[in-house]
Design an enzyme around this catalytic site. Structure first.
Site, PDB file in Angstrom:
ATOM      1  N   HIS A 283     -69.227  -3.152  64.996  1.00  0.00           N
ATOM      2  CA  HIS A 283     -68.712  -2.091  65.683  1.00  0.00           C
ATOM      3  C   HIS A 283     -69.142  -0.789  65.528  1.00  0.00           C
ATOM      4  CE1 HIS A 283     -65.757  -5.191  67.274  1.00  0.00           C
ATOM      5  NE2 HIS A 283     -65.618  -5.611  66.161  1.00  0.00           N
TER       6      HIS A 283
ATOM      7  N   ASN B 188     -56.162  19.081  28.098  1.00  0.00           N
ATOM      8  CA  ASN B 188     -56.402  17.994  29.251  1.00  0.00           C
ATOM      9  C   ASN B 188     -55.111  18.337  30.208  1.00  0.00           C
ATOM     10  OD1 ASN B 188     -58.386  16.982  27.654  1.00  0.00           O
ATOM     11  ND2 ASN B 188     -57.215  15.171  27.488  1.00  0.00           N
ATOM     12  N   GLY B 189     -55.839  18.335  31.611  1.00  0.00           N
ATOM     13  CA  GLY B 189     -54.657  18.518  32.539  1.00  0.00           C
ATOM     14  C   GLY B 189     -55.023  19.671  33.587  1.00  0.00           C
TER      15      GLY B 189
ATOM     16  N   CYS C 267     -61.650  14.623  30.400  1.00  0.00           N
ATOM     17  CA  CYS C 267     -61.664  15.537  29.070  1.00  0.00           C
ATOM     18  C   CYS C 267     -61.022  14.758  28.093  1.00  0.00           C
ATOM     19  CB  CYS C 267     -60.713  16.602  29.301  1.00  0.00           C
ATOM     20  SG  CYS C 267     -61.090  17.824  30.805  1.00  0.00           S
TER      21      CYS C 267
ATOM     22  N   GLU D 185     -71.901   3.862  42.381  1.00  0.00           N
ATOM     23  CA  GLU D 185     -71.574   4.858  41.421  1.00  0.00           C
ATOM     24  C   GLU D 185     -72.394   4.812  40.289  1.00  0.00           C
ATOM     25  OE1 GLU D 185     -68.007   4.027  39.398  1.00  0.00           O
ATOM     26  OE2 GLU D 185     -68.242   1.731  39.583  1.00  0.00           O
TER      27      GLU D 185
ATOM     28  N   LYS E 203     -69.836  -0.573  42.844  1.00  0.00           N
ATOM     29  CA  LYS E 203     -70.457  -0.618  41.654  1.00  0.00           C
ATOM     30  C   LYS E 203     -71.985  -0.032  42.107  1.00  0.00           C
ATOM     31  CE  LYS E 203     -68.184  -0.785  39.468  1.00  0.00           C
ATOM     32  NZ  LYS E 203     -66.930  -1.212  39.386  1.00  0.00           N
TER      33      LYS E 203
ATOM     34  N   GLU F   4     -65.967  -3.717  46.552  1.00  0.00           N
ATOM     35  CA  GLU F   4     -66.542  -3.448  45.136  1.00  0.00           C
ATOM     36  C   GLU F   4     -67.972  -3.380  44.688  1.00  0.00           C
ATOM     37  OE1 GLU F   4     -64.962  -2.353  42.486  1.00  0.00           O
ATOM     38  OE2 GLU F   4     -65.951  -3.153  40.837  1.00  0.00           O
TER      39      GLU F   4
ATOM     40  N   TRP G  70     -64.572  18.006  30.945  1.00  0.00           N
ATOM     41  CA  TRP G  70     -65.166  17.536  32.276  1.00  0.00           C
ATOM     42  C   TRP G  70     -64.486  18.566  33.510  1.00  0.00           C
ATOM     43  CZ3 TRP G  70     -62.917  15.625  37.284  1.00  0.00           C
ATOM     44  CH2 TRP G  70     -63.787  15.097  37.947  1.00  0.00           C
TER      45      TRP G  70
ATOM     46  N   LYS H  51     -63.990   8.377  33.205  1.00  0.00           N
ATOM     47  CA  LYS H  51     -63.508   7.029  33.064  1.00  0.00           C
ATOM     48  C   LYS H  51     -62.038   6.962  33.572  1.00  0.00           C
ATOM     49  CE  LYS H  51     -63.538   2.667  31.764  1.00  0.00           C
ATOM     50  NZ  LYS H  51     -63.975   1.790  32.772  1.00  0.00           N
TER      51      LYS H  51
ATOM     52  N   ARG I 155     -65.809   8.669  28.466  1.00  0.00           N
ATOM     53  CA  ARG I 155     -64.827   9.226  29.725  1.00  0.00           C
ATOM     54  C   ARG I 155     -65.288  10.047  30.620  1.00  0.00           C
ATOM     55  NH1 ARG I 155     -59.213   8.742  27.855  1.00  0.00           N
ATOM     56  NH2 ARG I 155     -58.845  10.488  29.244  1.00  0.00           N
TER      57      ARG I 155
HETATM   58  C1  F6R Z   1     -65.036   2.271  39.290  1.00  0.00           C
HETATM   59  C2  F6R Z   1     -63.935   2.652  38.505  1.00  0.00           C
HETATM   60  C3  F6R Z   1     -63.213   3.641  39.159  1.00  0.00           C
HETATM   61  C4  F6R Z   1     -61.441   3.142  38.747  1.00  0.00           C
HETATM   62  C5  F6R Z   1     -60.536   3.997  39.169  1.00  0.00           C
HETATM   63  C6  F6R Z   1     -58.979   3.628  38.786  1.00  0.00           C
HETATM   64  O1  F6R Z   1     -66.054   1.561  38.556  1.00  0.00           O
HETATM   65  O2  F6R Z   1     -63.906   2.168  37.379  1.00  0.00           O
HETATM   66  O3  F6R Z   1     -62.894   3.377  40.570  1.00  0.00           O
HETATM   67  O4  F6R Z   1     -61.376   1.653  39.000  1.00  0.00           O
HETATM   68  O5  F6R Z   1     -60.587   5.184  38.875  1.00  0.00           O
HETATM   69  O6  F6R Z   1     -58.939   3.590  37.426  1.00  0.00           O
HETATM   70  P1  F6R Z   1     -57.802   2.776  36.743  1.00  0.00           P
HETATM   71  O7  F6R Z   1     -58.298   1.511  36.897  1.00  0.00           O
HETATM   72  O8  F6R Z   1     -57.980   3.141  35.164  1.00  0.00           O
HETATM   73  O9  F6R Z   1     -56.551   3.475  37.415  1.00  0.00           O
END
Ligand code: F6R
Length: 612
Positions: free
Chosen positions: A508, A104-105, A2, A492, A489, A485, A78, A607, A27
């Site tokens: 395994h 927010n929260g 949010c 997502e 990527k 990673e 959100w 985000k 976000r």
């Molecule tokens: C994936 C991504 C998330 C963040 C995670 C932690 O592309 O962006 O997995 O890495 O939500 O976010 P931060 O780094 O802001 O604590």
């Protein structure tokens, strides 16, 4: 997640608030809303819409508020409590329609508060926890708006960042924070508040971050800060060195692609002034660690979420290998509930791009409580985790707007490598070893550039595979985090099911899934473990799985083994995850783009994850 924007001044509030909300779109959100009022003829005008801000724009255009409406609050939601509907979108109004709230929260005791308010006759129109706040403030109304908000917040358990306006108090906008960020722009003749500096930096680069328990009283004359107990407090302002242009796409189709291509510059900014070639070490002043303090560290615990966690995994390897300090990594979400043992002289290294991730913040607080030395690696200056940890390193990667983290990952790895070198040099690492490592790190901007030059070739590979439904990513050693990673990527942003596995773990169990329809991305540059991973690639080929190898330029063995090859420049293992992940980012980007997915705002994702 949010987003909040609020404005009070002499300009039309709707334009400023909505343009701020647009800066927060990255976000992730599923509905948006705005409340405005005219100080001369106060009554609240409410506009809400499901979907993108363009829908909110349409709702506003159908009944445009007068230009004399110079007070406003807006929100991108959100969904947590209740589906994304107009009724659940913020702002929420009190029953008398005279107070509007954005939040927010999560209000944890909202069910108890709701039933108490219902028993007093309050009628709820939404399923949200936030609506409780609007009615509660009405119920606590006595004196000014700020005092009424303070009185209401005493009853609230959970987390909040809020902005409140009232038609009874048209000259004031109240904001408050507990666990969810609120930042105030230090402007003249007007005041602006938001949950994120991105919505503020086009107005001013001087901002004030609220601390938990702070209440800000905003008027056209500026902002005054108080505690929940109504005593005056002062917080110093921070200058944000982001270029407002950095939050525009700058000709790229998506923020993610722009940020991938910014990486040579981002990593140059991260390492600038921190690599000391002659001394074979690094200088990270924000850690405030003199050699004696560094020597006292006997254990390192790294903690983070998501992509930052995978960067942390690279760091945990480097701390053991180069500094000789036992290091382990913990998922931040598990940390406080697992009640981990924190031995004396433990350093907790928390990693967070946003600096606001709820689980990572909770881990920092728990580690502090248990006596750890808390060090943070964050990108957002002044963010909560950076402030809570007290000592830390900023990435200086510039704003990361794309929901999928890209430049933050490579800069996090660079910082962790620098920390490992710095700690190593106070222990067993020699000057010549340190110098060799520092020299390798100085090549990083160029190494990343060389991977980006293969953009077209990587797109061509993506064209061959973008219809696939499942993927595996494999690697070992420093390539294990890179495999994890890469899979994250891809899944997502393209919504293709992808799993990252240790190359040796494949047999395994998961190898049972391999056939000609399940491509495998093998992270196999010429670093220790290379030969063994090539053996694992053979095993994949034997099950007819197509293999895309990310390998060192000129590797004589890979061509005959893999169906497709992406090359990275030769480099030592501790920095190899950087070019490999850059290749994976481009691959995931093109896969998602070829499938027509909304890359900068993937479904269900946010985000900055400020709830547990
Ligand atoms: C994936 C991504 C998330 C963040 C995670 C932690 O592309 O962006 O997995 O890495 O939500 O976010 P931060 O780094 O802001 O604590």
């Amino acid at each position: 997640m949010c987003g909040i924007v609020g404005y009070i001044g002499s300009r039309p509030a709707a334009d400023i608030v909505v343009s701020g909300l647009k800066k927060l779109e990255y976000r992730g959100y599923d509905s948006a809303g705005l409340a405005v009022l005219d100080p001369a003829a106060p009554s609240i005008g409410l506009f809400r819409a499901v979907g993108k801000i363009a829908e909110l724009d349409k709702a506003i255009a159908s009944h445009p508020p007068a230009s004399t409406c110079t007070v406003g609050i807006g929100h991108t939601r959100w969904a947590t409590h209740g589906a994304p509907t107009v009724a659940n979108a913020h702002p929420h109004l009190s029953m008398d329609g005279r107070i509007a709230v954005v939040h927010n929260g999560i209000i944890e005791n909202y069910l108890a508060l709701r039933s108490r308010l219902e028993s007093k006759g309050y009628v709820f129109k939404s399923e949200t926890d936030t609506e409780v706040l609007a009615h509660l403030i009405q119920d606590c109304l006595d004196g000014g708006l700020a005092e009424s908000v303070m009185r209401a917040l005493v009853h609230v358990e959970g987390t909040y960042g809020i902005a409140v306006v009232s038609s009874d108090f048209p000259g004031v906008l109240v904001a408050a924070r507990k666990g969810s960020p609120i930042v105030i722009g230090d402007c003249r003749g007007e005041a602006i508040v938001a949950s994120d500096v991105s919505a503020i930096i086009q107005h001013t680069d001087k901002v004030v971050f609220l601390d938990d328990g702070d209440v800000a009283v905003l008027t056209p004359e500026g902002a005054e800060l108080r505690t929940l107990g109504n005593s005056t407090v002062s917080r110093s302002s921070t200058v944000v060195d982001w270029d407002p242009g950095a939050i525009e796409k700058g000709g790229f189709e998506h923020f993610m692609l722009k940020e991938i291509f910014e990486q040579p510059e981002a990593i140059a900014n991260t390492i600038r002034g921190r690599l000391l070639l002659d001394d074979g070490t690094c200088k990270l002043s924000g850690l405030q660690l003199d050699p004696q303090k560094m020597a006292e560290i006997t254990n390192i615990v790294v903690t983070a979420c998501g992509t930052s966690y995978y960067a942390g995994l690279v760091g945990s390897y480097a701390f053991e290998q180069f500094a000789g300090i036992p290091a382990r990594i913990e998922q931040a979400a598990e940390f406080r509930y697992r009640n981990p043992i924190i031995a004396p002289n433990t350093a907790l290294v928390s990693i967070s791009q946003s600096g606001e991730t709820a689980d990572t913040l909770a881990a920092v607080r728990e580690a502090k409580r248990k006596g750890a030395l808390t060090l943070s690696i964050c990108n957002v200056v002044g963010s909560t985790i950076a402030r809570e940890a007290g000592r830390g390193v900023y990435l200086h990667a510039g704003p990361e707007i794309g929901v999928a983290s890209t430049k933050a990952f490579i800069c996090q790895v660079a910082v962790l490598d620098m920390m490992a070198i710095m700690l190593g040099r106070t222990r067993r690492m020699s000057n010549s070893e340190g110098t060799t490592m520092v020299a390798a790190m100085l090549r990083l901007p160029e190494i990343v550039k060389r991977v980006l030059e293969q953009n077209d070739a990587i797109r061509a590979i993506a064209e061959k595979y973008h219809q696939a439904r499942d993927f595996f990513y494999i690697g070992r050693g420093y390539m294990f985090p890179a495999a994890l990673e890469g899979a994250l990527k891809l899944k997502e942003i393209s919504y293709i099911h992808a799993e990252g596995y240790h190359a040796a773990e494949l047999k395994h169990g998961p190898i049972a899934l391999l056939d000609e329809h399940v491509p495998v991305v093998a992270c196999v540059p010429q670093i220790p473990g290379h030969r063994k991973t090539l053996g694992n690639v053979q095993e994949c080929r034997a099950r007819r799985a197509p293999v895309i190898a990310i390998a060192t330029e000129g590797d004589p063995d890979i061509g005959g083994l893999a169906n497709d090859v992406i090359s990275i420049p030769e480099c030592p293992e501790f920095i190899a995850p950087i070019p490999v992940v850059v290749a994976e980012q481009l691959f995931a980007y093109h896969m998602a783009n070829l499938r027509g997915e909304p890359i900068d705002q993937p479904r269900n994702l946010a985000k900055s994850v400020t709830v547990e």
